[in-house]
Write a protein that holds these residues in place. Structure first.
Motif, PDB file in Angstrom:
ATOM      1  N   ARG A   1       0.858  -1.189   0.000  1.00 53.52           N
ATOM      2  CA  ARG A   1       0.000   0.000   0.000  1.00 53.52           C
ATOM      3  C   ARG A   1       0.889   1.232   0.000  1.00 53.52           C
ATOM      4  O   ARG A   1       2.083   1.132   0.264  1.00 53.52           O
ATOM      5  CB  ARG A   1      -0.894   0.014   1.235  1.00 53.52           C
ATOM      6  CG  ARG A   1      -1.916  -1.109   1.224  1.00 53.52           C
ATOM      7  CD  ARG A   1      -2.727  -1.099   2.496  1.00 53.52           C
ATOM      8  NE  ARG A   1      -3.671   0.031   2.521  1.00 53.52           N
ATOM      9  CZ  ARG A   1      -4.668   0.103   3.387  1.00 53.52           C
ATOM     10  NH1 ARG A   1      -4.847  -0.840   4.277  1.00 53.52           N
ATOM     11  NH2 ARG A   1      -5.486   1.134   3.367  1.00 53.52           N
ATOM     12  N   SER A   2       0.292   2.379  -0.299  1.00 53.68           N
ATOM     13  CA  SER A   2       1.075   3.621  -0.286  1.00 53.68           C
ATOM     14  C   SER A   2       1.615   3.844   1.111  1.00 53.68           C
ATOM     15  O   SER A   2       0.991   3.452   2.091  1.00 53.68           O
ATOM     16  CB  SER A   2       0.194   4.814  -0.639  1.00 53.68           C
ATOM     17  OG  SER A   2      -0.675   4.491  -1.673  1.00 53.68           O
ATOM     18  N   PRO A   3       2.778   4.482   1.207  1.00 55.89           N
ATOM     19  CA  PRO A   3       3.318   4.740   2.534  1.00 55.89           C
ATOM     20  C   PRO A   3       2.404   5.658   3.342  1.00 55.89           C
ATOM     21  O   PRO A   3       1.710   6.505   2.786  1.00 55.89           O
ATOM     22  CB  PRO A   3       4.661   5.408   2.247  1.00 55.89           C
ATOM     23  CG  PRO A   3       4.583   5.900   0.854  1.00 55.89           C
ATOM     24  CD  PRO A   3       3.616   5.021   0.141  1.00 55.89           C
ATOM     25  N   ARG A   4       2.422   5.440   4.635  1.00 54.36           N
ATOM     26  CA  ARG A   4       1.570   6.207   5.522  1.00 54.36           C
ATOM     27  C   ARG A   4       2.440   6.668   6.669  1.00 54.36           C
ATOM     28  O   ARG A   4       3.146   5.871   7.260  1.00 54.36           O
ATOM     29  CB  ARG A   4       0.479   5.266   6.018  1.00 54.36           C
ATOM     30  CG  ARG A   4      -0.513   5.882   6.930  1.00 54.36           C
ATOM     31  CD  ARG A   4      -1.620   4.874   7.087  1.00 54.36           C
ATOM     32  NE  ARG A   4      -2.658   5.409   7.914  1.00 54.36           N
ATOM     33  CZ  ARG A   4      -3.859   4.861   8.003  1.00 54.36           C
ATOM     34  NH1 ARG A   4      -4.125   3.782   7.328  1.00 54.36           N
ATOM     35  NH2 ARG A   4      -4.759   5.391   8.768  1.00 54.36           N
TER      36      ARG A   4
ATOM     37  N   LEU B   1      -1.888  -1.634  10.833  1.00 54.41           N
ATOM     38  CA  LEU B   1      -1.146  -0.896   9.832  1.00 54.41           C
ATOM     39  C   LEU B   1       0.099  -0.265  10.462  1.00 54.41           C
ATOM     40  O   LEU B   1       1.204  -0.696  10.220  1.00 54.41           O
ATOM     41  CB  LEU B   1      -2.034   0.172   9.190  1.00 54.41           C
ATOM     42  CG  LEU B   1      -1.663   0.605   7.795  1.00 54.41           C
ATOM     43  CD1 LEU B   1      -1.598  -0.578   6.839  1.00 54.41           C
ATOM     44  CD2 LEU B   1      -2.709   1.587   7.274  1.00 54.41           C
TER      45      LEU B   1
ATOM     46  N   MET C   1      -7.653   8.292   7.261  1.00 52.75           N
ATOM     47  CA  MET C   1      -7.716   7.722   5.910  1.00 52.75           C
ATOM     48  C   MET C   1      -6.320   7.459   5.369  1.00 52.75           C
ATOM     49  O   MET C   1      -5.458   8.332   5.422  1.00 52.75           O
ATOM     50  CB  MET C   1      -8.388   8.723   4.967  1.00 52.75           C
ATOM     51  CG  MET C   1      -9.873   8.577   4.844  1.00 52.75           C
ATOM     52  SD  MET C   1     -10.565  10.037   4.021  1.00 52.75           S
ATOM     53  CE  MET C   1      -9.915   9.864   2.394  1.00 52.75           C
ATOM     54  N   PRO C   2      -6.086   6.259   4.809  1.00 50.98           N
ATOM     55  CA  PRO C   2      -4.774   6.021   4.198  1.00 50.98           C
ATOM     56  C   PRO C   2      -4.609   6.825   2.907  1.00 50.98           C
ATOM     57  O   PRO C   2      -5.610   7.132   2.254  1.00 50.98           O
ATOM     58  CB  PRO C   2      -4.771   4.518   3.889  1.00 50.98           C
ATOM     59  CG  PRO C   2      -6.091   3.990   4.269  1.00 50.98           C
ATOM     60  CD  PRO C   2      -6.969   5.105   4.752  1.00 50.98           C
ATOM     61  N   PRO C   3      -3.369   7.160   2.541  1.00 48.97           N
ATOM     62  CA  PRO C   3      -3.142   7.945   1.331  1.00 48.97           C
ATOM     63  C   PRO C   3      -3.739   7.256   0.106  1.00 48.97           C
ATOM     64  O   PRO C   3      -3.635   6.048  -0.034  1.00 48.97           O
ATOM     65  CB  PRO C   3      -1.615   7.997   1.204  1.00 48.97           C
ATOM     66  CG  PRO C   3      -1.063   7.420   2.447  1.00 48.97           C
ATOM     67  CD  PRO C   3      -2.138   6.777   3.220  1.00 48.97           C
TER      68      PRO C   3
ATOM     69  N   ASP D   1      -6.865   6.906  -0.565  1.00 51.67           N
ATOM     70  CA  ASP D   1      -8.248   6.502  -0.335  1.00 51.67           C
ATOM     71  C   ASP D   1      -9.211   7.585  -0.807  1.00 51.67           C
ATOM     72  O   ASP D   1      -8.920   8.769  -0.686  1.00 51.67           O
ATOM     73  CB  ASP D   1      -8.478   6.288   1.166  1.00 51.67           C
ATOM     74  CG  ASP D   1      -8.705   4.822   1.498  1.00 51.67           C
ATOM     75  OD1 ASP D   1      -8.182   3.992   0.741  1.00 51.67           O
ATOM     76  OD2 ASP D   1      -9.391   4.531   2.497  1.00 51.67           O
TER      77      ASP D   1
END
Lengths: 221, 308
Positions: free
Chosen positions: A13-16, A172, B188-190, B192
């Motif tokens: 997934r995209s980095p967070r 996450l 919210m995750p990037p 989304d």
């Protein structure tokens, strides 16, 4: 992760990030201790790209050549020298500066103390520890839906314990920030350590929170 | 303008239940996110006309530069994925944007303001039907940092510029809904994207009900001057999208306005019955917030009579 071999396919997934530059800052001070330099490399690249004012203070950190190509870097030979450096840098930084520290808890505490001494408000002081805080004592948890009773060891997170017995749980950030692992807390009193007010919603962050001393938890999992 | 009146069959009727309460009512967004109606060119021309006549419809704080570029690239990329004749090619920081429908062709370098003819947000905002707002995430809160809003529903972007999420929603009853909503958005995750619908009634078909333009629409609204309810009174549905921008973590808020005359609502009996039921049972504070004290019962009576 350790079971992976070159060529294996993984889903990503995209980095967070919960450790992001504050775009309103007049100046950014990046303090890197050892491998804590990792997220600050990204910060430095970002600031260099946008032309933001920034500087790096490093102690025992690798990749100094990369940092030096991006902007000003001051290297302290050891932690004591770093402590001497912090006061003047924080004390003379322009108004609306922010400081970001990634490193061991001792370094984070030293930066926070220097900022306090210079009358900075807490909102301008940011940190990401790469050494986890002490986890706390052992306790038991009842997984209501899976009808399991699991013992969480000292030094083990609730999330790790649930993983160990093979019960699927979302997650996450593993830092109590993203809210992904919040699970209904059905019974018992928790020691909430998250940053998303799980307690207010009657839930618990599996990644960081534990049972209060002497308590057994029951969760909706 | 008959433009945003939703002549296509896909009108996003906003009421899911026979009663209405203010809520976050978000659902995962589905493509297409950006609306392209039969009157696309007219809507875009109107957007530019309003912006050029009143520059206050665009705001951007200096610290919103990165988030504005983030929003620009997200919007252009989205258009390229959803629409024919539109493409975004990338080579490192260099982009080539082609919007054949509008005859726009532009090369630009990400982050370099000198490579675009105007601010990234207005460059994008002139090519989408939706109003565009950028909410920066700082200190566990969202802030209105930038936007291009020409179709505001009784608010003013210039007035709200710089406000926190809580301040923006100050006039709305049920503030606790917005406390939860803000927390949700910050989690919210990037990348989304979520969608929600909002609604109201108005006695004309103007998409622009900005407070900045209230001299143009306010007097008639205050007098409630209506001659033919079925053709003049419109259901205003706002299709709102909330996107967590991938690079900066800012929240991109898109508001698409879709107007439908009551006569067209009446043509779908299920919609008509639902709207009547909602108007009849609206809590007093919501009725007052949506300014439906007189217009609500007027619309409900008309819809009831049209089915007699």
């Amino acid at each position: 992760m350790h079971d992976l071999r070159p060529g294996d396919r993984v889903r990503a997934r995209s980095p967070r990030s919960s450790f992001t530059p504050v775009e309103t800052a007049a100046h950014h001070i990046l303090v890197a201790g050892g491998v804590g330099v990792t997220p600050l490399l990204s910060h430095a690249r970002w600031h260099a790209f946008w032309g933001h004012s920034f500087e790096v203070l490093a102690v025992g950190a690798p990749h100094l050549d990369v940092l030096r190509a991006l902007g000003p870097v001051t290297v302290a030979r050891d932690r004591r020298k770093m402590a001497d450096l912090l006061g003047p840098v924080v004390g003379t930084a322009p108004w609306k500066s922010h400081v970001y520290t990634c490193g061991p808890p001792g370094l984070i505490a030293a930066v926070a103390a220097a900022a306090r001494a210079a009358h900075w408000v807490g909102a301008r002081v940011h940190a990401e520890p790469f050494v986890a805080e002490p986890a706390g004592g052992p306790f038991e948890v009842v997984l209501r839906r899976s009808r399991r009773r699991v013992r969480v060891a000292a030094g083990e997170t609730l999330l790790d314990a649930v993983d160990r017995v093979g019960v699927a749980a979302p997650r996450l950030c593993r830092q109590g920030v993203c809210g992904e692992c919040l699970t209904g807390l059905v019974g018992g009193t928790a020691d909430h350590r998250d940053h998303v007010d799980a307690a207010e919603e009657g839930r618990i962050a599996l990644c960081v929170s534990r049972a209060a001393p002497g308590e057994t938890l029951e969760i909706d999992l | 303008m008959s433009g945003a009146t939703g002549k296509d069959s896909s009108y996003p009727f906003p009421l899911a239940h026979d009663t209405y309460r203010i809520s976050a009512n978000v659902e995962p967004a589905a493509a297409p996110i950006l609306h392209v109606g039969a009157d696309h060119a007219d809507v875009l021309a109107l957007r530019s006309r309003i912006l050029d006549g009143e520059p206050r419809r665009f705001v951007a704080a200096p610290h919103a530069a990165a988030a504005s570029w983030d929003a620009l690239v997200w919007l252009l990329d989205r258009m390229a994925r959803e629409q024919a004749g539109v493409s975004l090619e990338r080579d490192g920081h260099r982009y080539r944007w082609t919007n054949a429908r509008l005859g726009v062709e532009q090369e630009f370098v990400f982050g370099d303001a000198s490579t675009l003819p105007e601010h990234p947000l207005t460059f994008a905002g002139r090519q989408v039907e939706e109003d565009v707002v950028v909410l920066g995430a700082r200190g566990d809160r969202l802030w209105l940092d930038a936007g291009m809003v020409v179709f505001a529903s009784v608010w003013s972007l210039a007035f709200d510029h710089g406000m926190s999420f809580a301040e923006l929603h100050g006039p709305v009853p049920s503030p606790e809904v917005f406390v939860r909503a803000e927390r949700f958005l910050l989690r919210m995750p990037p990348g989304d994207a979520w969608r929600r619908l909002n609604w109201g009634l108005q006695l004309d078909d103007r998409p622009d009900l900005s407070l900045d333009a209230s001299p143009a629409w306010g007097p008639r609204r205050r007098r409630l001057e209506v001659h033919d309810v079925g053709s003049e009174v419109h259901l205003r549905t706002e299709v709102q999208h909330l996107v967590r921008l991938p690079m900066t973590g800012a929240v991109l808020f898109l508001i698409g306005v879709r107007l439908l005359p009551l006569a067209a609502v009446a043509a779908v009996p299920a919609w008509s019955a639902r709207l009547v039921s909602v108007l009849d049972t609206l809590p007093a504070e919501v009725r007052s917030y949506k300014d439906l004290g007189v217009l609500g019962p007027m619309a409900a009576d008309w819809l009831r009579r049209s089915h007699e």
